[in-house]
Design a protein around this motif. Structure first.
Motif, PDB file in Angstrom:
ATOM      1  N   LEU A   1     -10.013   8.690   0.872  1.00 59.93           N
ATOM      2  CA  LEU A   1     -10.802   9.465  -0.088  1.00 59.93           C
ATOM      3  C   LEU A   1     -12.256   8.992  -0.111  1.00 59.93           C
ATOM      4  O   LEU A   1     -13.187   9.804  -0.178  1.00 59.93           O
ATOM      5  CB  LEU A   1     -10.185   9.357  -1.483  1.00 59.93           C
ATOM      6  CG  LEU A   1      -8.828  10.040  -1.675  1.00 59.93           C
ATOM      7  CD1 LEU A   1      -8.254   9.706  -3.054  1.00 59.93           C
ATOM      8  CD2 LEU A   1      -8.943  11.543  -1.503  1.00 59.93           C
ATOM      9  N   ALA A   2     -12.460   7.674  -0.064  1.00 54.49           N
ATOM     10  CA  ALA A   2     -13.826   7.135  -0.104  1.00 54.49           C
ATOM     11  C   ALA A   2     -14.608   7.516   1.141  1.00 54.49           C
ATOM     12  O   ALA A   2     -15.765   7.965   1.064  1.00 54.49           O
ATOM     13  CB  ALA A   2     -13.775   5.620  -0.263  1.00 54.49           C
TER      14      ALA A   2
ATOM     15  N   ARG B   1      -2.256  13.117   0.897  1.00 50.89           N
ATOM     16  CA  ARG B   1      -2.766  14.463   1.122  1.00 50.89           C
ATOM     17  C   ARG B   1      -1.708  15.310   1.827  1.00 50.89           C
ATOM     18  O   ARG B   1      -1.145  14.919   2.859  1.00 50.89           O
ATOM     19  CB  ARG B   1      -4.034  14.404   1.970  1.00 50.89           C
ATOM     20  CG  ARG B   1      -4.684  15.751   2.224  1.00 50.89           C
ATOM     21  CD  ARG B   1      -5.946  15.578   3.038  1.00 50.89           C
ATOM     22  NE  ARG B   1      -6.937  14.789   2.311  1.00 50.89           N
ATOM     23  CZ  ARG B   1      -8.054  14.316   2.874  1.00 50.89           C
ATOM     24  NH1 ARG B   1      -8.285  14.531   4.153  1.00 50.89           N
ATOM     25  NH2 ARG B   1      -8.907  13.618   2.141  1.00 50.89           N
ATOM     26  N   GLY B   2      -1.396  16.472   1.241  1.00 48.65           N
ATOM     27  CA  GLY B   2      -0.441  17.394   1.846  1.00 48.65           C
ATOM     28  C   GLY B   2       1.005  17.106   1.519  1.00 48.65           C
ATOM     29  O   GLY B   2       1.887  17.897   1.878  1.00 48.65           O
TER      30      GLY B   2
ATOM     31  N   PRO C   1     -13.394  11.628  -5.661  1.00 49.08           N
ATOM     32  CA  PRO C   1     -12.384  12.494  -6.277  1.00 49.08           C
ATOM     33  C   PRO C   1     -11.356  11.656  -7.036  1.00 49.08           C
ATOM     34  O   PRO C   1     -11.179  10.466  -6.733  1.00 49.08           O
ATOM     35  CB  PRO C   1     -11.745  13.201  -5.076  1.00 49.08           C
ATOM     36  CG  PRO C   1     -11.900  12.220  -3.954  1.00 49.08           C
ATOM     37  CD  PRO C   1     -13.228  11.537  -4.196  1.00 49.08           C
ATOM     38  N   PRO C   2     -10.663  12.248  -8.003  1.00 55.50           N
ATOM     39  CA  PRO C   2      -9.609  11.496  -8.691  1.00 55.50           C
ATOM     40  C   PRO C   2      -8.426  11.262  -7.758  1.00 55.50           C
ATOM     41  O   PRO C   2      -8.228  11.988  -6.777  1.00 55.50           O
ATOM     42  CB  PRO C   2      -9.225  12.415  -9.855  1.00 55.50           C
ATOM     43  CG  PRO C   2      -9.577  13.788  -9.373  1.00 55.50           C
ATOM     44  CD  PRO C   2     -10.800  13.615  -8.521  1.00 55.50           C
ATOM     45  N   VAL C   3      -7.655  10.243  -8.064  1.00 53.28           N
ATOM     46  CA  VAL C   3      -6.437   9.956  -7.314  1.00 53.28           C
ATOM     47  C   VAL C   3      -5.247  10.277  -8.206  1.00 53.28           C
ATOM     48  O   VAL C   3      -5.291  10.060  -9.426  1.00 53.28           O
ATOM     49  CB  VAL C   3      -6.420   8.483  -6.843  1.00 53.28           C
ATOM     50  CG1 VAL C   3      -6.365   7.522  -8.028  1.00 53.28           C
ATOM     51  CG2 VAL C   3      -5.266   8.221  -5.897  1.00 53.28           C
ATOM     52  N   GLU C   4      -4.190  10.820  -7.621  1.00 51.24           N
ATOM     53  CA  GLU C   4      -2.996  11.229  -8.382  1.00 51.24           C
ATOM     54  C   GLU C   4      -1.888  10.210  -8.156  1.00 51.24           C
ATOM     55  O   GLU C   4      -1.490   9.950  -7.020  1.00 51.24           O
ATOM     56  CB  GLU C   4      -2.541  12.617  -7.926  1.00 51.24           C
ATOM     57  CG  GLU C   4      -1.322  13.141  -8.660  1.00 51.24           C
ATOM     58  CD  GLU C   4      -0.901  14.519  -8.174  1.00 51.24           C
ATOM     59  OE1 GLU C   4       0.044  15.087  -8.748  1.00 51.24           O
ATOM     60  OE2 GLU C   4      -1.511  15.022  -7.200  1.00 51.24           O
TER      61      GLU C   4
ATOM     62  N   VAL D   1       0.860  -1.185   0.000  1.00 52.12           N
ATOM     63  CA  VAL D   1       0.000   0.000   0.000  1.00 52.12           C
ATOM     64  C   VAL D   1       0.894   1.232   0.000  1.00 52.12           C
ATOM     65  O   VAL D   1       2.021   1.214   0.496  1.00 52.12           O
ATOM     66  CB  VAL D   1      -0.955   0.004   1.206  1.00 52.12           C
ATOM     67  CG1 VAL D   1      -1.925  -1.155   1.130  1.00 52.12           C
ATOM     68  CG2 VAL D   1      -0.188  -0.025   2.521  1.00 52.12           C
ATOM     69  N   THR D   2       0.381   2.317  -0.555  1.00 49.80           N
ATOM     70  CA  THR D   2       1.188   3.507  -0.771  1.00 49.80           C
ATOM     71  C   THR D   2       1.818   4.032   0.510  1.00 49.80           C
ATOM     72  O   THR D   2       2.990   4.409   0.532  1.00 49.80           O
ATOM     73  CB  THR D   2       0.336   4.604  -1.430  1.00 49.80           C
ATOM     74  OG1 THR D   2      -0.126   4.134  -2.699  1.00 49.80           O
ATOM     75  CG2 THR D   2       1.145   5.866  -1.643  1.00 49.80           C
ATOM     76  N   THR D   3       1.064   4.057   1.592  1.00 48.91           N
ATOM     77  CA  THR D   3       1.590   4.597   2.846  1.00 48.91           C
ATOM     78  C   THR D   3       2.805   3.812   3.319  1.00 48.91           C
ATOM     79  O   THR D   3       3.794   4.397   3.799  1.00 48.91           O
ATOM     80  CB  THR D   3       0.490   4.587   3.930  1.00 48.91           C
ATOM     81  OG1 THR D   3      -0.631   5.337   3.456  1.00 48.91           O
ATOM     82  CG2 THR D   3       0.994   5.227   5.211  1.00 48.91           C
ATOM     83  N   ASP D   4       2.769   2.491   3.184  1.00 44.38           N
ATOM     84  CA  ASP D   4       3.933   1.673   3.555  1.00 44.38           C
ATOM     85  C   ASP D   4       5.114   1.973   2.651  1.00 44.38           C
ATOM     86  O   ASP D   4       6.277   1.974   3.100  1.00 44.38           O
ATOM     87  CB  ASP D   4       3.584   0.191   3.482  1.00 44.38           C
ATOM     88  CG  ASP D   4       2.618  -0.245   4.579  1.00 44.38           C
ATOM     89  OD1 ASP D   4       2.464   0.507   5.557  1.00 44.38           O
ATOM     90  OD2 ASP D   4       2.012  -1.319   4.433  1.00 44.38           O
TER      91      ASP D   4
END
Length: 280
Positions: free
Chosen positions: A192-193, A149-150, A251-254, A127-130
């Motif tokens: 986001l969801a 985010r941020g 929302p879209p994800v980048e 997962v992205t956070t990891d």
């Protein structure tokens, strides 16, 4: 056969007032230039120049050949640069979110392997956070995933829609909490969801969590509830749930690529391929 040496001489002569000047520019003798042109004319069985003691001009066949000669010479030069360049060696620790690994990433890996066959790839899927944590802990050289985010680090690959997906025929009951199948925390997609549902005032119940999109898709195909996924992922067995018009728009994800500080040549080469790839 069109010898590249003849074509190079021909192109130089086409841009020069005389064979003597073309020879000077190429570092050849005038008889050598004349011989190259003679051999080329013999190979194509066409006269390429109209020449006398005072002028030198291309024939119509010469003008036609010049177009192709420039293309051939450019391709020849590109191939020479590719194979004259020193081969990259080393190892790249690449981290990627599993949705990219299940989607367009294989094409990127194939292109990189073709260009740099002596570089070893160490692939981590998570997962992205990891992945952010592994990068910050110097356990990855480069990562591709979603922008948190941020966090303004990294180069944008593309932005993509997030979609509600469920087993075909599953209906959303507006009077009941939405049964959700989501990635385990922390997750950009999950955040986001849930934020979108909270803003819409929609109640929900998390019925299943997974460490991967593959797990979320399996649970959704089993009819456990509704999941959220980027639009590039396969929708086999899944579709928008009946009554999806009552759900908030996501929302879209980048998607981004981030390299570790002071990246080496292999990492920079991989980043360049990523930025030119189908991921952008």
């Amino acid at each position: 056969m069109l010898n590249p040496l003849w074509l190079k001489t021909f192109a130089a002569a086409a841009g020069a007032p005389s064979f003597t000047e073309a020879a000077r520019r190429l570092g050849l003798t005038q008889p050598t230039v004349s011989e190259h042109i003679r051999q080329l004319e013999q190979a194509v069985n066409r006269r390429l120049f109209q020449r006398d003691t005072h002028s030198l001009a291309l024939t119509s066949d010469g003008r036609s050949l010049l177009v192709h000669a420039e293309i051939i010479l450019a391709a020849h030069e590109k191939a020479e640069r590719l194979f004259d360049a020193p081969r990259l060696r080393g190892r790249i620790r690449l981290g990627t979110s599993d949705d990219l690994a299940m989607g367009p990433l294989p094409d990127v890996l194939a292109a990189f392997r073709l260009a740099h066959p002596e570089v070893e790839l160490d692939l981590t899927i998570g997962v992205t956070t990891d992945l952010y944590k592994l990068l910050d802990d110097n356990r990855l050289d480069v990562m591709i995933g979603k922008r948190r985010r941020g966090d303004r680090r990294g180069q944008t690959l593309h932005k993509e829609a997030l979609l509600w997906r469920a087993k075909e025929g599953l209906r959303v009951d507006p009077d009941e909490p939405l049964p959700l199948i989501l990635l385990r925390e922390p997750s950009v997609t999950r955040t986001l969801a849930l934020d979108a549902l909270a803003r819409a005032g929609r109640s929900w119940q998390i019925v299943c969590t997974s460490t991967s999109y593959a797990g979320c898709q399996a649970a959704a195909r089993a009819g456990l509830g509704i999941t959220v996924q980027p639009s590039h992922l396969s929708t086999a067995g899944l579709s928008a749930p009946a009554g999806a018009a009552n759900l908030p728009t996501l929302p879209p994800v980048e998607f981004i690529v981030i390299s570790a500080p002071s990246p080496g040549k292999p990492t920079r080469a991989l980043t360049e391929i990523l930025m030119r790839s189908t991921l952008t």
